[in-house]
Design an enzyme around this catalytic site. Structure first.
Site, PDB file in Angstrom:
ATOM      1  CG  ASN A  41      -0.123   0.042   2.532  1.00  0.00           C
ATOM      2  OD1 ASN A  41       0.843  -0.683   2.691  1.00  0.00           O
ATOM      3  ND2 ASN A  41      -0.558   0.874   3.462  1.00  0.00           N
ATOM      4  CG  HIS A  79      -4.887  -9.614   4.803  1.00  0.00           C
ATOM      5  ND1 HIS A  79      -5.736  -9.118   5.777  1.00  0.00           N
ATOM      6  CD2 HIS A  79      -4.681 -10.920   5.112  1.00  0.00           C
ATOM      7  CE1 HIS A  79      -6.017 -10.070   6.647  1.00  0.00           C
ATOM      8  NE2 HIS A  79      -5.387 -11.174   6.272  1.00  0.00           N
ATOM      9  CB  THR A  80      -5.817  -7.082  -2.060  1.00  0.00           C
ATOM     10  OG1 THR A  80      -6.581  -6.008  -1.525  1.00  0.00           O
ATOM     11  CG2 THR A  80      -6.714  -8.271  -2.319  1.00  0.00           C
ATOM     12  CB  CYS A  81      -3.647  -3.245   1.125  1.00  0.00           C
ATOM     13  SG  CYS A  81      -5.291  -2.627   0.686  1.00  0.00           S
ATOM     14  CG  PHE A  82      -0.772  -5.277   3.769  1.00  0.00           C
ATOM     15  CD1 PHE A  82       0.010  -4.153   3.982  1.00  0.00           C
ATOM     16  CD2 PHE A  82      -2.082  -5.263   4.221  1.00  0.00           C
ATOM     17  CE1 PHE A  82      -0.498  -3.049   4.662  1.00  0.00           C
ATOM     18  CE2 PHE A  82      -2.593  -4.169   4.902  1.00  0.00           C
ATOM     19  CZ  PHE A  82      -1.798  -3.059   5.120  1.00  0.00           C
TER      20      PHE A  82
END
Length: 592
Positions: free
Chosen positions: A534, A557-560
């Site tokens: 992110n 957890h797509t942002c990470f």
């Protein structure tokens, strides 16, 4: 031939001590009577290449050159098939995984004689259209945007100066500045007035050019802080294209260059990068959908080109093309990528790169074959005129290529001009307005100077990433945590995980798993090592252990780029868990 084999081919001999060859650097000498044999061999190799390989083969055919007066012009690179001229190949930094096998340079034999004969006795179909490795006289033309919403079609010559689109009032706007005007910074003005640094950068390897571009983006992009917040848009999934269009098109120029954060209405997930990546993929899919009427799939390349009849399908089509240009530019600015290929024609117009007849083979191979036949045969009795027929929603339409073209017959004397007009109509004339608005939207976000250092293959690589997933690269750039941190890839559950990815999953299922974990179904241009978190920093694909009771299914957890992977008792349970997760949870976000 192997090094120990002295037979180098017909007519090819090792030089003797008393060799009188003028070129002492050559390790072999070749009898001139065998040059046709060598040329035909090169031609056969060229004909055996795939469309993607031919595209990569031709990408260095044109390069910018700085004249003594400081003016930049396009030149055809002599003997561009010689790998010694390939100064801007696509390798990653040393000891790294290559960015893409398909984008890699096609290697050919270092035969000195293949670089000697630059004069052609005849100008046949091969050297006029296909720009074969032995040299070519095929003409080139490049497009230049003007402020009157027109695109000039310029013949490549020493007098054809390269101009970056000049924006009104020093701002980055080609049309009336109804919703902007951002003054062009001094560092951008200097690149416009003195293009020599750009030409120098363009000669470097791809990864070095990409690093340079990211440094320019840091100057261009307006981050958090100093009273500036990220631009936030709220999108309803069932009205994705309409909401995205209205909110992105309402942004002013400075706002387009600020960090972007996306919120899907009714979902609690907070965008720290992953939601934005999914939004880029979804809005691109909607724009490129043939049902939207803006783009069509080119049957030869599988890439998306502009629909000449877009105005019939969508009365606001030109503003949507401007929107598409903004999306493509923001995609690069945010270092995201989409799993779709963009037509060579569009990419070359964005770059202002020359278009030649050889490009037609990659865009419309049937038309290319017809033009080859016309070039090499008499047309006196064919009854052709300077017109072109096209089909629009089932109805045939005839368009004059020149003023009064229907009254002008094509003869053996004027057929070269006819071929030029056909090329111009196919790659520009029939879609000129659409190209202008798309480029306009793109340049509102990213000035043309910054992308000019790339060729069309490299720009495609930045936009579309790597289409084919390399599992070995994936494994090498994955970190392990929790109960997996000690055994890492040797942990039984991890061994089973990778075995499923390699042996059980299809290419589509691998892409869906990547979409599930990272928010994007394609790999960044430099491979898995270039995945980001992110904060814009590189973050590997990372797998964490999870309690099966608390987390019965894999969780992302797509942002990470983080995957919570429960420890399953059997391969069947792990396979079913992964299939369930990517089938029902590949889109949509919540919050812990």
């Amino acid at each position: 031939k192997d090094e120990e084999d002295d037979d180098l081919g017909p007519g090819i001999e090792h030089p003797t001590e008393n060799s009188n060859d003028s070129d002492q650097s050559s390790s072999i000498r070749i009898h001139s009577k065998y040059l046709p044999w060598i040329k035909s061999s090169e031609n056969r190799r060229f004909l055996g290449l795939t469309q993607g390989q031919k595209s990569a083969r031709r990408r260095k055919m044109w390069q910018r050159k700085l004249k003594e007066c400081g003016q930049a012009i396009w030149i055809r690179v002599p003997h561009w098939g010689d790998k010694s001229n390939m100064n801007s190949s696509l390798p990653a930094p040393p000891n790294k995984v290559p960015v893409s096998r398909e984008q890699a340079e096609i290697k050919y034999d270092d035969i000195e004689a293949a670089r000697l004969d630059t004069k052609k006795e005849t100008q046949n179909c091969r050297d006029y259209f296909e720009d074969e490795p032995m040299g070519s006289t095929s003409p080139g033309y490049f497009s230049s945007l003007s402020t009157n919403k027109k695109i000039e079609w310029v013949d490549v010559s020493e007098d054809a100066k390269i101009n970056f689109p000049l924006f009104k009032n020093g701002g980055n706007n080609l049309a009336e500045p109804e919703n902007s005007c951002l003054e062009e910074e001094d560092w951008l003005k200097s690149l416009r007035s003195d293009p020599s640094p750009l030409i120098e950068i363009s000669m470097k390897p791809f990864w070095q050019k990409h690093v340079w571009l990211l440094n320019q983006f840091r100057l261009l992009q307006l981050p958090h802080g100093a009273g500036l917040e990220a631009m936030r848009i709220e999108i309803r999934r069932d009205h994705l294209l309409e909401d995205s269009f209205s909110q992105v098109m309402s942004m002013k120029m400075g706002e387009l260059r600020r960090w972007l954060r996306v919120q899907f209405v009714g979902e609690s997930g907070i965008d720290a990068g992953g939601i934005e990546r999914e939004w880029f993929a979804l809005v691109s899919k909607s724009l490129l959908d043939p049902q939207t009427g803006l783009f069509l799939i080119e049957k030869d390349s599988g890439a998306f080109g502009i629909n000449p009849s877009s105005g019939v399908a969508n009365e606001m089509h030109l503003e949507y093309f401007r929107f598409a240009g903004r999306i493509l530019a923001n995609l690069l600015l945010e270092q995201a990528s989409i799993p779709y290929l963009i037509s060579i024609s569009i990419l070359k117009h964005l770059l202002g790169s020359p278009v030649s007849f050889s490009d037609l083979e990659l865009i419309d191979s049937e038309l290319f074959k017809h033009l080859c036949w016309i070039k090499n045969n008499s047309v006196e009795n064919l009854g052709l005129s300077f017109t072109v027929a096209s089909e629009h929603f089932g109805a045939m339409e005839v368009t004059d290529l020149i003023e009064g073209g229907s009254l002008v017959s094509v003869t053996d004397q004027n057929k070269d001009d006819y071929l030029k007009q056909i090329l111009q109509n196919r790659v520009l004339g029939r879609v000129e307005a659409q190209i202008w608005y798309l480029a306009f939207g793109f340049y509102e976000v990213i000035p043309p100077q910054l992308i000019s250092v790339f060729d069309y293959c490299e720009l495609s690589h930045l936009i579309s990433g790597i289409q084919e997933i390399d599992v070995e690269d994936w494994k090498e750039n994955t970190s392990y945590h929790g109960e997996y941190r000690f055994a890492k890839e040797k942990h039984p559950n991890i061994v089973t995980f990778w075995k499923i990815i390699e042996e059980e999953f299809t290419g589509e299922e691998r892409s869906r798993l990547l979409q599930f974990v990272t928010g994007s179904s394609c790999v960044p241009p430099h491979g898995f090592k270039a995945l980001q978190s992110n904060d814009g920093q590189f973050r590997k694909f990372n797998i964490w252990s999870a309690n099966k009771i608390e987390t019965p299914l894999p969780k992302a957890h797509t942002c990470f780029n983080k995957l919570d992977l429960p420890i399953y008792e059997s391969k069947t349970d792990l396979l079913n868990g992964l299939i369930t997760a990517i089938s029902f949870a590949s889109v949509g976000f919540g919050i812990d």
